[in-house]
Design a protein around this motif. Structure first.
Motif, PDB file in Angstrom:
ATOM      1  N   VAL A 148      -1.363  -2.836  -6.111  1.00 29.90           N
ATOM      2  CA  VAL A 148      -2.397  -2.581  -5.069  1.00 29.90           C
ATOM      3  C   VAL A 148      -3.910  -2.415  -5.713  1.00 29.90           C
ATOM      4  N   GLU A 174      -9.356  -0.848  -4.329  1.00 27.72           N
ATOM      5  CA  GLU A 174     -10.016  -0.787  -2.751  1.00 27.72           C
ATOM      6  C   GLU A 174      -9.102  -0.400  -1.711  1.00 27.72           C
ATOM      7  N   HIS A 175      -7.900  -0.827  -1.890  1.00 30.31           N
ATOM      8  CA  HIS A 175      -6.927  -0.606  -1.095  1.00 30.31           C
ATOM      9  C   HIS A 175      -6.064   0.642  -0.993  1.00 30.31           C
ATOM     10  N   ILE A 209      -6.784   5.091   2.049  1.00 25.19           N
ATOM     11  CA  ILE A 209      -7.121   4.657   3.956  1.00 25.19           C
ATOM     12  C   ILE A 209      -6.761   5.915   4.635  1.00 25.19           C
ATOM     13  N   ASP A 243      -8.334  -0.692  11.831  1.00 30.90           N
ATOM     14  CA  ASP A 243      -7.736   0.010  10.570  1.00 30.90           C
ATOM     15  C   ASP A 243      -6.609   0.649  11.107  1.00 30.90           C
ATOM     16  N   GLN A 300      -4.032  -7.278   6.284  1.00 35.93           N
ATOM     17  CA  GLN A 300      -4.774  -6.939   5.124  1.00 35.93           C
ATOM     18  C   GLN A 300      -5.773  -8.308   4.901  1.00 35.93           C
ATOM     19  N   LYS A 330      -8.088  -2.436   7.083  1.00 41.60           N
ATOM     20  CA  LYS A 330      -7.219  -1.475   6.037  1.00 41.60           C
ATOM     21  C   LYS A 330      -6.118  -1.157   6.731  1.00 41.60           C
ATOM     22  N   LYS A 361       0.745  -5.942  -2.645  1.00 38.55           N
ATOM     23  CA  LYS A 361      -0.761  -5.670  -2.364  1.00 38.55           C
ATOM     24  C   LYS A 361      -1.011  -4.541  -1.228  1.00 38.55           C
ATOM     25  N   VAL A 362       0.152  -4.237  -0.348  1.00 41.78           N
ATOM     26  CA  VAL A 362      -0.236  -3.261   0.806  1.00 41.78           C
ATOM     27  C   VAL A 362       0.319  -1.955   0.248  1.00 41.78           C
TER      28      VAL A 362
END
Length: 602
Positions: A438, A441-442, A445, A470, A499, A504, A519-520
């Motif tokens: 990840v 920047e993610h 949230i 988002d 994404q 977001k 990556k989420v």
């Protein structure tokens, strides 16, 4: 090298926390080993039953001087990872006879594939299959005619289940024999792109099928770094594999030689010889800490935050998620294997693999060097790599450096300074997140939630264009007590598309997301689960949730949520079909995810 102070502190805390339960366990193992050769206590009739089909081995079995090796196998030819095990029993028996011993297949255990059942009703049996495997393996060994055992298993729930059973018979030595990964096929990142394009309606099912068949194309473990390959890493870090055995591909001369040597090694460690090394001595508190460090350093599967706790408890060792989190803070991420990078496990092995990693972590004082293993005392054995020359198997020093710094790096130059796993807590409860893939920047949230009680409803909302802006997707009533805690990995393409559109997005669930979560950001294993009245059961659409992997926060920001009544889901559809009706006792008895989600007690 002096031990890292945090690693030592966590180890000492685990030892203190486990003092009573570990002592009781070891006393039971001492009593079992004191009885001597097990089959010597059988009646003549009992022995005759056990040896009736043993053919040429009968005389050795009756004589009791030769060791008898029990084989517990998870063979089936529907799982690519386990298909190679078909030929193992004959190979093991032949190798053991050469060493003057005998071997018998003690029994088989089930082995299901999460890749087949993803998104299907059968996935609700997946987690419970671990404890079924432990029970089945215990039945196999309960005949009490063995001096040592070998366990043939690879995949997600199979290795943890076999380890639990091995600890129940912890007075016996045991070696775990892997099958190895399939050779590399379609790159995993390309496979993922096709899945996303299919989810977006850009390619048809024929294109998807072609990509999947090109990725999963032959015998052996899937080549991405999910739960199955994380299991293999653990068996080396914890000393139950022969050094360098994990990622040698099937049907190769080296794989065959390692299998034969593993069988011989298991018998050589029995109480009949001078090198008695039972499982209970190998799987110590230090060994489990080594395993957790390896999990963090490789960015391994989140499933092991459940399984390692259950595995440890089978030996009287009490782990919790705080231990994982503190070790993660001081363990650098030094491997990138898909889904945490582009390489597969074959590329990882070629770049230096586990031998290089263990050497680096030992040198940094992040691993306990003095653990017992099937290769002898000292984890330094696992910095070596096996070689086969003129039919002779031997071990030599590993490469000592990374051969590809895009896949493997040194402790001094890691991909990131902390490990690949994070613990989150707050008024919603406690959860874990795999952060190794990840982007920074993610990892934070703060957004309104959309609440679902079924993953198929998430997919339907996506297709209807409802998942805009988002948002935090909450999928609840997915815990072990509700429906067996299925993986929700089939949501990965949908969430990745959102994404990729610039939204977001995060997932929060009391279910699992598997070792393939990418990556989420996914805060998973939320405890207490919804069926236990956890706060996740009180959320409504529009409530604002903060998910922060950098500070470990999982917080409902909307006021008054705690005073609401908990929602109730209709779980009737989860009670029947594909065998689910037979697992009601499991759902009623299972513990929480943070205690191992086991039926064997808290």
């Amino acid at each position: 090298m002096k031990m890292n102070t945090t690693v030592q502190h966590v180890t000492d805390r685990i030892i203190m926390r486990s003092q009573t339960t570990r002592r009781d366990y070891l006393e039971r193992m001492d009593a079992a080993r004191a009885k001597g050769v097990a089959r010597g206590h059988l009646s003549c009739s009992g022995q005759a039953h056990a040896y009736a089909a043993a053919d040429e081995d009968k005389a050795r079995l009756v004589g009791e001087g030769a060791g008898n090796l029990g084989i517990v196998t998870a063979y089936n030819d529907m799982l690519s990872a386990h298909q190679p095990f078909e030929s193992y029993p004959a190979l093991i028996k032949s190798a053991v006879r050469e060493a003057g011993g005998t071997a018998q297949v003690a029994g088989g255990v089930p082995a299901m594939c999460d890749g087949v059942t993803q998104g299907e009703a059968g996935m609700e049996l997946s987690l419970f299959s671990r404890d079924v495997i432990a029970l089945a393996a215990s039945v196999a060994l309960s005949h009490n005619t063995f001096d040592a055992a070998v366990f043939l298993g690879v995949c997600d729930k199979i290795v943890p289940g076999l380890v639990i059973a091995a600890q129940a018979f912890g007075h016996l030595p045991a070696v775990f024999l892997p099958a190895g990964p399939m050779t590399s096929g379609l790159p995993n990142d390309e496979k993922a792109r096709v899945r996303q394009r299919f989810a977006a309606g850009e390619v048809d099912r024929a294109a998807l099928m072609e990509a999947e068949m090109a990725a999963y194309h032959g015998p052996g473990t899937c080549t991405f770094y999910g739960t199955a390959n994380t299991n293999q890493m653990l068996m080396e870090f914890m000393g139950l594999h022969l050094p360098g055995a994990s990622f040698v591909t099937p049907s190769t001369p080296l794989r065959t030689a390692l299998t034969a040597e593993g069988a011989k090694r298991a018998l050589s460690l029995s109480a009949l010889g001078d090198s008695y090394t039972p499982v209970c001595d190998i799987l110590s508190e230090k060994a489990f800490v080594n395993g957790i460090v390896g999990l963090n350093a490789t960015g391994g599967s989140t499933n092991l935050l459940i399984h390692l706790i259950a595995m440890a408890r089978a030996g009287g060792i009490l782990l919790d998620w705080e231990d994982f989190a503190e070790l993660s803070e001081v363990t650098p991420l030094i491997a990138r294997v898909y889904p945490n990078g582009l390489a597969d496990v074959n590329h990882f092995h070629a770049a230096g693999g586990l031998g290089y990693m263990i050497g680096e972590l030992l040198g940094a004082g992040l691993l306990h060097a003095d653990t017992k293993t099937v290769a002898g005392t000292g984890l330094a054995h696992y910095t070596q790599e096996p070689t086969l020359a003129s039919g002779t198997l031997s071990w030599q020093a590993g490469v000592g450096r990374s051969l590809n710094d895009k896949i493997l790096r040194s402790v001094a130059d890691p991909f990131q300074p902390s490990g690949g796993l994070a613990r989150l807590s707050g008024n919603l409860g406690t959860a874990v997140m795999k952060v190794s893939a990840v982007a920074s920047e993610h990892q934070i949230i703060e957004a309104p939630v959309r609440v679902f009680a079924d993953q198929n409803d998430v997919k339907a909302a996506f297709k209807a264009g409802e998942l805009t802006g988002d948002l935090v997707v909450v999928v609840r009533f997915q815990g072990p007590k509700a429906n067996g805690m299925p993986e929700l990995h089939s949501l990965t393409p949908v969430l990745s598309i959102l994404q990729g559109r610039g939204q977001k997005v995060a997932l929060v669930t009391d279910g699992r997301m598997s070792g393939a979560s990418g990556k989420v950001p996914a805060a998973i294993h939320v405890c207490p689960e919804a069926l236990d009245g956890g706060m996740i059961a009180k959320l409504r659409d529009g409530d604002v949730l903060r998910v922060d992997a950098t500070t470990g926060v999982l917080e409902v920001l909307t006021a008054g949520v705690e005073s609401r009544p908990a929602s109730i889901a209709d779980l009737g559809q989860n009670q029947h079909g594909v065998g689910r009706e037979l697992f009601a006792a499991f759902r009623n008895a299972v513990g929480a995810a943070d205690t191992g989600a086991s039926i064997f007690g808290e």
